[in-house]
Each structure stands twice: as structure tokens, then as C-alpha cells.
Design an enzyme around this catalytic site. Structure first.
Site, mmCIF file in Angstrom:
data_model
loop_
_atom_site.group_PDB
_atom_site.id
_atom_site.type_symbol
_atom_site.label_atom_id
_atom_site.label_comp_id
_atom_site.label_asym_id
_atom_site.label_seq_id
_atom_site.Cartn_x
_atom_site.Cartn_y
_atom_site.Cartn_z
ATOM 1 N N LYS A 120 -62.439 -13.839 76.338
ATOM 2 C CA LYS A 120 -63.004 -12.734 75.545
ATOM 3 C C LYS A 120 -64.513 -12.911 75.456
ATOM 4 C CE LYS A 120 -62.853 -10.620 70.971
ATOM 5 N NZ LYS A 120 -62.131 -10.563 69.700
ATOM 6 N N LYS A 176 -61.146 -9.613 78.583
ATOM 7 C CA LYS A 176 -61.619 -8.564 77.684
ATOM 8 C C LYS A 176 -63.114 -8.683 77.496
ATOM 9 C CE LYS A 176 -61.379 -7.478 72.850
ATOM 10 N NZ LYS A 176 -61.081 -7.931 71.533
#
Ligand code: PBG
Length: 331
Positions: free
Chosen positions: A195, A252
Site C-alpha cells: 500500500k 494499492k
């Protein structure tokens, strides 16, 4: 070299029949996860200004939304709670527990619910973990202990999957351990394993009222989310999370990190989820609003790129349209 035959690359593009035959990347609505927001502060479903077509639901309207999504062929969800009261310790997780219980009571195993596991919607300062007294640093160990307790509460409430998005070190091991010790060995962990610190979370933070921007001493999430300038952290941290017990891993945002998706898939072969995040979604929506792109075709093109790079599953705010849109694909 004889190039007479190979130089004509247009024959395989000449009509839809041959384009279908040579296609080798496919989308399937069964690979999609729909994010849901359940917000304790709203009295009725409230459309979000920052995310086209997405609403902040009450527990009641959430159930209606899920029923309608099931009719659209979507049965996997990522649940984000927006609790009414914020504090900096002793968090009250009862609202999301109530929401999960209501979902499971109504839909049982018809639906698969991944519960986002993070503290940023609970903390006054908006960070994903606990801060030190001086408010200058996110405490790793202390945050992991709270996240593990939270994960257990989510599992007890009926979550099928725990999805930690906080980015503390060691949280996957701690969560796996507490779940197993309490009889939840069949509850899966989807780790937000890669992330990145990103501009593209803007609309989400608006929706979850979880921006850390008001804290002058620690304005961003760079001390725990990854740097776009480091090409290896995504893979190495993902391997670490796999070793700690993650069942599925994630990249992400999605489009700016296609290379990370490809590398992780090639190197680990692990089940990989790509999260096309709020800002990426809304960028396409705004282009479509201005009639600069065709809405469904733009989303489909992005989703196809995620599949091509190696994603097995896709989290998209437009997931509930996936079946209809995919059926309509013209090759
Ligand atoms: C919470 C969390 C965020 C997102 C998912 N979980 C925001 C953040 O890290 O600031 C972003 C999702 C999106 O933008 O669609 N940690």
C-alpha cells in the site's frame, strides 16, 4: 529474415471475430469486490459528493444495497465503517460489529465480507495507529495490539476475511495468532501488503473523515505507507506478509503501480488483489461526466490492464456494474 507474413499485424485486428479469437485476457464479474461504507452519522443513505454513485449507508440501507448488489451478481464486499465518535484510545468498535451481525443474519453465506481493519476512521488525529504522547510518531507495537483485538471483534461479528490496511509491521502475524487462538482459523486475511502513500486516496478520506492533514506534527502517512520512489518495498513487504500468514495480498493504488502487481505475481504466485482506489475511480468518473471518455469502457480498460499485469481479483467502486459491462464488451 523473411518478413512478408509477419509484417502484417493488422490481419488479427480486422474484425470482431478474429479479435475475439486472439484475445487472451478476460474479465469475469466473479473476480470483483465491491467496497461499502456504513456510516453511523447518517439517518438515511447519503450520496457521497466525492465518489460518484457511492453512498454512505445506514445499517438498514446497507442491507438493501447488498440485496441489490447480489442481484447484479456481486457477492464479495469490503466493508468500511465510519463511526460517529472518535477518540485516541479505548476505541468503540460496536457500530461495525452491529453492521456485520446484521449482514450475516440477513445474508449468511450468500455473501463474503472482508472487513477493512484500520484505526484511521476511529482516531481523532486520523492516523492508522496510536500516536506517541508528543503526537510525532505512530507507535507500532501498541497499534498492532489494538488492531489484533479489533480483528477478533470483527471475526466474532461474522467477518469472513480480515483486511488490515493500517501498514504496521507484524500485524499479520498478530492477527493470525489471535484468530487461531480463538477458533477463527477459517477466517482469511487479505493483507494490504503493498500500500503506497498516495494522492489517490483523497475521495476516500473525505468519505471516511479520516484525513491526517490536521495534525501539524505528522501530516501524512509516509512513515508507514510505501514510497513511490522505492521499487522493491512492495515485493519485499508482500513476501514478509505471506510469511506471517496472509492468505491473499494486495497492491494499492492500482494503475500507478502496475509494475508492482506484475512483479509480485511473477515472484510469489500468490492470490493477488488490485485495488483501483477512490481517486483513480473518481478520475474516470469526472472524465466521463465531461464526456471525455465513455464511462463503462474506461473502467473496463483499466480493469483489463490490472488482469493483464497479474491481478486475480479487483476491488472497484464500480464493481456492481461489472457483470452488465463485461457482458457488453465489444472486442
Ligand atoms: C485506511 C484506508 C484507506 C483506503 C483504504 N483503507 C485510506 C488511507 O490509507 O488513507 C483508501 C481506499 C481508497 O482510496 O479507495 N487506512
Amino acid at each position: 529474415m523473411e518478413t512478408k507474413y509477419t509484417s502484417n499485424r493488422r490481419r488479427i485486428r480486422a474484425n470482431a471475430h478474429i479479435r475475439e479469437l486472439v484475445a487472451n485476457v478476460y474479465l469475469d464479474h466473479r473476480d470483483f469486490i465491491q467496497p461499502l461504507f456504513v456510516d453511523e452519522s447518517v439517518a438515511v443513505r447519503t450520496p457521497m459528493t466525492s465518489l460518484n454513485g457511492i453512498g454512505a449507508d445506514t445499517i438498514e440501507s446497507l442491507l438493501e444495497q447488498i440485496a441489490s448488489d447480489l442481484e447484479q451478481g456481486i457477492s464479495k464486499f469490503l466493508l468500511f465503517p465510519v463511526p460517529l465518535s472518535k477518540s485516541n484510545h479505548d476505541f468503540d468498535f460496536s457500530f461495525v460489529v452491529k453492521a456485520l451481525q446484521a449482514i450475516k443474519e440477513k445474508f449468511g453465506s450468500q455473501v463474503w465480507i472482508a472487513a477493512d481493519t484500520c484505526l484511521c476512521a476511529y482516531t481523532q488525529h486520523g492516523h492508522c495507529g496510536l500516536l506517541n504522547e508528543a503526537q510525532t510518531a505512530v507507535l507500532n507495537h501498541e497499534s498492532v495490539l489494538v488492531l489484533a483485538d479489533y480483528a477478533l471483534a470483527l471475526a466474532k461479528a461474522g467477518a469472513d476475511c480480515i483486511a488490515p490496511s493500517d501498514m504496521m509491521d507484524g500485524r499479520i502475524a498478530a492477527i493470525r495468532k489471535i484468530l487461531d487462538a480463538n477458533g477463527f482459523d477459517q477466517v482469511a486475511i487479505l493483507s494490504y501488503s503493498a500500500k503506497f502513500s498516495s494522492q489517490f486516496y483523497g475521495p476516500f478520506r473525505d468519505a471516511c473523515k479520516s484525513s491526517p492533514g490536521n495534525n501539524p506534527l505528522l501530516k501524512d502517512r509516509k512513515t508507514y505507507q510505501f514510497s513511490a520512489f522505492n521499487a522493491q518495498d512492495g515485493l519485499l513487504s508482500t513476501i514478509r506478509d505471506i510469511e506471517e500468514g496472509a492468505d491473499m495480498v494486495m497492491v494499492k493504488p492500482a494503475l500507478p503501480y502496475l509494475d508492482i502487481i506484475q512483479t509480485i505475481k511473477q515472484e510469489t504466485k500468490f492470490p493477488l488483489v488490485a485495488y483501483h482506489v477512490s481517486g483513480e475511480y473518481q478520475a474516470l468518473e469526472l472524465l466521463a461526466e465531461k464526456q471525455l471518455v465513455d464511462r463503462s469502457k474506461a473502467h473496463l480498460e483499466v480493469w483489463t490492464s490490472l488482469k493483464r499485469a497479474g491481478a486475480d481479483a479487483i476491488i472497484s467502486y464500480a464493481a456492481r456494474n461489472a457483470k452488465t459491462w463485461i457482458e457488453g464488451i465489444a472486442y
